[in-house]
Scaffold this motif. Structure first.
Motif, PDB file in Angstrom:
ATOM      1  N   HIS A  13       1.201  -1.137   0.114  1.00 43.42           N
ATOM      2  CA  HIS A  13      -0.167  -0.215  -0.073  1.00 43.42           C
ATOM      3  C   HIS A  13       0.487   1.094   0.020  1.00 43.42           C
ATOM      4  O   HIS A  13       1.749   1.213   0.620  1.00 43.42           O
ATOM      5  N   GLY A  14       0.660   2.632  -0.776  1.00 44.47           N
ATOM      6  CA  GLY A  14       0.971   3.706  -0.997  1.00 44.47           C
ATOM      7  C   GLY A  14       1.842   4.175  -2.053  1.00 44.47           C
ATOM      8  O   GLY A  14       2.129   4.506  -2.422  1.00 44.47           O
ATOM      9  N   LEU A  15       2.337   2.569  -2.564  1.00 43.83           N
ATOM     10  CA  LEU A  15       2.852   2.822  -3.695  1.00 43.83           C
ATOM     11  C   LEU A  15       2.145   2.413  -5.282  1.00 43.83           C
ATOM     12  O   LEU A  15       1.740   1.064  -4.740  1.00 43.83           O
ATOM     13  N   LYS A  16       1.509   3.208  -5.806  1.00 46.12           N
ATOM     14  CA  LYS A  16       1.346   3.060  -7.858  1.00 46.12           C
ATOM     15  C   LYS A  16       1.524   3.431  -8.741  1.00 46.12           C
ATOM     16  O   LYS A  16       2.571   4.187  -8.321  1.00 46.12           O
ATOM     17  N   ARG A  17       2.019   2.890 -10.125  1.00 46.09           N
ATOM     18  CA  ARG A  17       2.297   3.284 -11.172  1.00 46.09           C
ATOM     19  C   ARG A  17       4.261   3.702 -10.975  1.00 46.09           C
ATOM     20  O   ARG A  17       4.772   4.095 -11.500  1.00 46.09           O
ATOM     21  N   PRO A  18       4.801   2.081 -10.800  1.00 47.18           N
ATOM     22  CA  PRO A  18       6.201   1.990 -10.708  1.00 47.18           C
ATOM     23  C   PRO A  18       6.179   2.390 -12.223  1.00 47.18           C
ATOM     24  O   PRO A  18       5.839   1.914 -13.113  1.00 47.18           O
ATOM     25  N   LEU A  19       7.427   2.462 -12.645  1.00 43.19           N
ATOM     26  CA  LEU A  19       8.199   2.837 -13.904  1.00 43.19           C
ATOM     27  C   LEU A  19       9.164   1.630 -14.085  1.00 43.19           C
ATOM     28  O   LEU A  19       8.845   0.375 -14.918  1.00 43.19           O
ATOM     29  N   ASP A  20       9.209   0.911 -12.698  1.00 43.59           N
ATOM     30  CA  ASP A  20      10.129  -0.402 -12.781  1.00 43.59           C
ATOM     31  C   ASP A  20      10.776  -1.083 -11.302  1.00 43.59           C
ATOM     32  O   ASP A  20      10.557   0.055 -10.466  1.00 43.59           O
ATOM     33  N   VAL A  21      10.228  -2.178 -11.147  1.00 36.39           N
ATOM     34  CA  VAL A  21      10.651  -3.058 -10.092  1.00 36.39           C
ATOM     35  C   VAL A  21      11.630  -3.828 -10.263  1.00 36.39           C
ATOM     36  O   VAL A  21      11.574  -4.994 -11.306  1.00 36.39           O
ATOM     37  N   TRP A  22      12.439  -4.479  -9.509  1.00 34.91           N
ATOM     38  CA  TRP A  22      13.683  -4.603  -9.485  1.00 34.91           C
ATOM     39  C   TRP A  22      13.818  -5.598  -8.324  1.00 34.91           C
ATOM     40  O   TRP A  22      13.760  -4.954  -7.107  1.00 34.91           O
ATOM     41  N   TYR A  47      22.753   1.132 -10.747  1.00 29.29           N
ATOM     42  CA  TYR A  47      22.603   1.383 -12.135  1.00 29.29           C
ATOM     43  C   TYR A  47      21.214   2.024 -12.691  1.00 29.29           C
ATOM     44  O   TYR A  47      20.000   1.022 -12.180  1.00 29.29           O
ATOM     45  N   LEU A  48      21.463   2.856 -13.074  1.00 29.95           N
ATOM     46  CA  LEU A  48      19.618   3.854 -13.098  1.00 29.95           C
ATOM     47  C   LEU A  48      20.006   3.597 -15.157  1.00 29.95           C
ATOM     48  O   LEU A  48      20.209   4.468 -15.599  1.00 29.95           O
ATOM     49  N   LEU A  49      19.053   3.054 -16.010  1.00 33.81           N
ATOM     50  CA  LEU A  49      19.104   3.318 -17.282  1.00 33.81           C
ATOM     51  C   LEU A  49      18.354   4.346 -17.574  1.00 33.81           C
ATOM     52  O   LEU A  49      17.010   4.300 -17.585  1.00 33.81           O
ATOM     53  N   SER A  50      18.298   5.732 -18.260  1.00 29.37           N
ATOM     54  CA  SER A  50      17.554   6.654 -19.002  1.00 29.37           C
ATOM     55  C   SER A  50      17.755   6.255 -20.071  1.00 29.37           C
ATOM     56  O   SER A  50      18.430   6.537 -21.181  1.00 29.37           O
ATOM     57  N   SER A  51      16.170   6.130 -20.947  1.00 31.46           N
ATOM     58  CA  SER A  51      16.085   6.557 -22.538  1.00 31.46           C
ATOM     59  C   SER A  51      14.270   6.007 -22.587  1.00 31.46           C
ATOM     60  O   SER A  51      13.855   5.447 -22.634  1.00 31.46           O
ATOM     61  N   HIS A  52      14.278   8.094 -22.677  1.00 34.99           N
ATOM     62  CA  HIS A  52      12.186   8.062 -22.284  1.00 34.99           C
ATOM     63  C   HIS A  52      11.648   7.227 -23.773  1.00 34.99           C
ATOM     64  O   HIS A  52      12.340   8.574 -24.502  1.00 34.99           O
ATOM     65  N   ASP A  53      10.620   6.506 -24.013  1.00 32.37           N
ATOM     66  CA  ASP A  53      10.308   6.058 -24.895  1.00 32.37           C
ATOM     67  C   ASP A  53       9.336   6.828 -25.032  1.00 32.37           C
ATOM     68  O   ASP A  53       7.824   6.695 -24.090  1.00 32.37           O
ATOM     69  N   ILE A  54       9.062   7.745 -25.712  1.00 33.69           N
ATOM     70  CA  ILE A  54       6.894   8.144 -25.659  1.00 33.69           C
ATOM     71  C   ILE A  54       5.669   7.733 -25.953  1.00 33.69           C
ATOM     72  O   ILE A  54       4.727   7.122 -26.068  1.00 33.69           O
ATOM     73  N   GLU A  55       6.499   6.495 -26.717  1.00 27.40           N
ATOM     74  CA  GLU A  55       5.297   4.662 -27.414  1.00 27.40           C
ATOM     75  C   GLU A  55       5.277   3.752 -25.740  1.00 27.40           C
ATOM     76  O   GLU A  55       4.881   2.804 -26.635  1.00 27.40           O
ATOM     77  N   GLY A  56       6.694   3.620 -25.811  1.00 25.36           N
ATOM     78  CA  GLY A  56       6.507   2.779 -24.085  1.00 25.36           C
ATOM     79  C   GLY A  56       6.867   2.471 -22.821  1.00 25.36           C
ATOM     80  O   GLY A  56       6.993   1.602 -22.328  1.00 25.36           O
ATOM     81  N   LEU A  57       5.874   3.463 -22.348  1.00 26.74           N
ATOM     82  CA  LEU A  57       5.387   4.237 -21.192  1.00 26.74           C
ATOM     83  C   LEU A  57       4.248   2.876 -20.798  1.00 26.74           C
ATOM     84  O   LEU A  57       3.505   2.586 -21.823  1.00 26.74           O
ATOM     85  N   PRO A  58       4.462   2.325 -19.593  1.00 24.17           N
ATOM     86  CA  PRO A  58       2.979   1.422 -19.308  1.00 24.17           C
ATOM     87  C   PRO A  58       1.804   2.235 -19.025  1.00 24.17           C
ATOM     88  O   PRO A  58       1.724   2.898 -18.727  1.00 24.17           O
TER      89      PRO A  58
END
Length: 548
Positions: free
Chosen positions: A387-396, A458-469
């Motif tokens: 609870h308290g976490l929603k809409r993440p970009l990535d989970v590891w 490590y953090l990978l950055s590469s914003h994809d305007i069509e690949g967002l969840p």
């Protein structure tokens, strides 16, 4: 409000008058001027009004911006509805960042970015290299090294060399364990032309194995042209490694590879067999896979999750029992029960994380160090919502800790972690945490995935305007009112009796009757009866003393 409308109307008339005077050349000139702006300024200018949004969203502007950022990029390397805008933003935000766990200076560093890379799609750190796959199918390796600092601690030096490992790659993988010391080989799924490079050549998928230390290819296996794959993962030990291959139609094939024989200069045949999850469930189409040394997870097109666990200890950690574990049939798929469709899965050694279509995070497995982030250290045999976490970009999920990359808002992006904090794996929380806490990590612009090893984050950055969840909104709950219990009904009845009694003695008698009828403990009833008798004794009218 009227002044704003008048100002907008006046500005629109001026733009139309200037356009008529210039003979229609104003738009071309404005496109040319906007193409020299930085990407962030061009996006911000397009958000000012409708006119500038049309100008800044044109493909001509983004084509010139993309050629300025990456001159060697061709149109074949782009895809999607807005290919030039997508390519420009991908190359503007691409970057691989790392933060060391040891040493006094814990700042965010950036590796050398290959000039030919068309954005970043996937990355994996190894012992001496960091492998990066771009959207054009080129696999790069970034040469890195660990050096000793004057204080005697290990520090990560910036990547000093980058090169191309192979082209035409679809996916790649290495040893699924989190320790990079075990990652000796890199398996690459690529498409190669057979029968020459002429127009009649056929594209066949193949798996190529490279040494991660030198980048030398030591093994190659080619499949039939009718077999088209899109993902590969590894499961098992070095001598009995199982290579799982996912086809374009959602079927899973496997073959056994002995890594001790890869460097021997000889050819041998391996058997490609259909995995049991595809044999026992022929109607199920698998969309993605995740693996560890002793387990594998399969995500279907409909959002279901199936597991196969090969070790009894891992099975007990994940499901809390060994009742259904069969050591003679470890490939039997086990279904997880979730209330919604699952979009992504992160698999650790003895715990896992799931993200459903509504952006909710579910954790399951061993919770000895608080790596599930539920606020306690109780194991979960079924998926438990965080609870308290929603809409993440990535989970590891790591060995004894978990990381979550949260999406950007007004305050930017954050990295949250939970579990064991030994060795600095949770920056800012050396003692760890049983709940997800914000880590002391500066998240770069456009970060989309993260990974952690023993030395670095490590953090990978590469914003994809069509690949967002694409998360959905949770539907509103229509919960029916709970039925009244017999005790509540009795309370309502006795309250109505109390209101009907005009005298205090009658109300006290009704209260005694209610206490005797309510479902209370004996000690509670005795206490209430004593209190009522005391009230009755105090409220009883006293006779005046004699002789008054």
């Amino acid at each position: 409000m009227g002044d704003r409308r008048a100002a907008r109307r006046l500005r629109r008339r001026r733009l139309q008058r200037f356009s008529r005077l210039s003979g229609g050349e104003e738009a071309v000139g404005l496109d040319h001027i906007v193409s020299f702006l930085p990407v962030r300024d061009a996006v911000a200018l397009g958000q000012t009004c409708r006119y500038f949004r049309q100008v800044c969203d044109s493909e001509g502007v983004w084509r010139r911006v993309c050629r300025r950022l990456c001159p060697r990029l061709r149109r074949e390397g782009t895809a999607g509805a807005r290919p030039w805008k997508r390519a420009a933003i991908l190359n503007y935000t691409k970057g691989l960042y790392f933060q060391t766990f040891g040493g006094r200076r814990r700042c965010l560093g950036k590796s050398v970015a290959p000039l030919l890379a068309h954005g970043y799609r996937k990355f994996l750190p190894a012992k001496e290299h960091v492998f990066v796959l771009d959207h054009g199918g080129t696999l790069f390796f970034l040469r890195s090294a660990l050096v000793a600092s004057p204080l005697g601690q290990l520090q990560w030096r910036r990547a000093c060399r980058c090169g191309v490992l192979c082209r035409g790659a679809k996916d790649f993988t290495t040893d699924p364990r989190s320790d990079t010391a075990y990652r000796k080989y890199v398996y690459v799924l690529a498409a190669r032309a057979q029968g020459g490079a002429g127009p009649g050549a056929r594209l066949c998928d193949c798996v190529e194995v490279y040494l991660q230390a030198s980048g030398q290819r030591v093994f190659r296996m080619t499949f039939h042209a009718a077999m088209a794959f899109k993902q590969l993962v590894l499961v098992g030990q070095e001598t009995e490694r199982s290579l799982l291959l996912l086809t374009e139609h959602g079927k899973i094939y496997s073959l056994t590879v002995n890594e001790a024989q890869l460097e021997q200069p000889r050819a041998y045949t391996v058997q490609l067999a259909l995995r049991k999850v595809s044999r026992s469930l022929p109607h199920v189409a698998v969309r993605a896979m995740a693996s560890n040394r002793s387990s594998a997870a399969y995500l279907t097109e409909k959002g279901a999750v199936y597991f196969e666990v090969h070790a009894p200890g891992v099975y007990r950690d994940l499901f809390g029992t060994l009742q259904a574990f069969d050591p003679l049939d470890v490939q039997m798929p086990l279904a997880l029960s979730l209330p919604a469709k699952v979009l992504s899965c992160a698999l650790g050694y003895n715990h896992l994380g799931l993200v459903d279509e509504f952006g909710r995070i579910f954790m399951q497995g061993n919770n000895r160090f608080g790596q599930l982030g539920t606020g306690d250290k109780i194991d979960r045999a079924e998926p438990a919502q965080v609870h308290g976490l929603k809409r993440p970009l990535d989970v590891w999920c790591g060995l004894n800790h978990s990381l979550v990359l949260m999406g950007g808002g007004a305050l930017g992006q954050d990295v949250l972690g939970c579990g064991c904090g030994a060795g600095g794996r949770l920056p800012g929380w050396p003692k760890g945490s049983a709940a997800f806490v914000k880590l002391h990590v500066k998240v770069p612009l456009g970060a989309r995935s993260l990974c952690s090893t023993r030395e670095c984050l490590y953090l990978l950055s590469s914003h994809d305007i069509e690949g967002l969840p694409s998360y959905r909104e949770l539907p509103p709950r229509r919960a029916a009112p709970p039925p009244e219990s017999p005790g509540a009904q009795a309370c309502e009845r006795y309250l109505s009796q109390l209101q009907g009694c005009p005298t205090l003695a009658g109300r006290l008698a009704a209260l005694k009757e209610a206490v005797g009828a309510l479902p209370l403990l004996a000690c509670q009833k005795d206490f209430l009866w004593g209190a009522l008798e005391l009230i009755q004794h105090v409220a009883r009218p006293r006779s005046p003393p004699a002789g008054s």
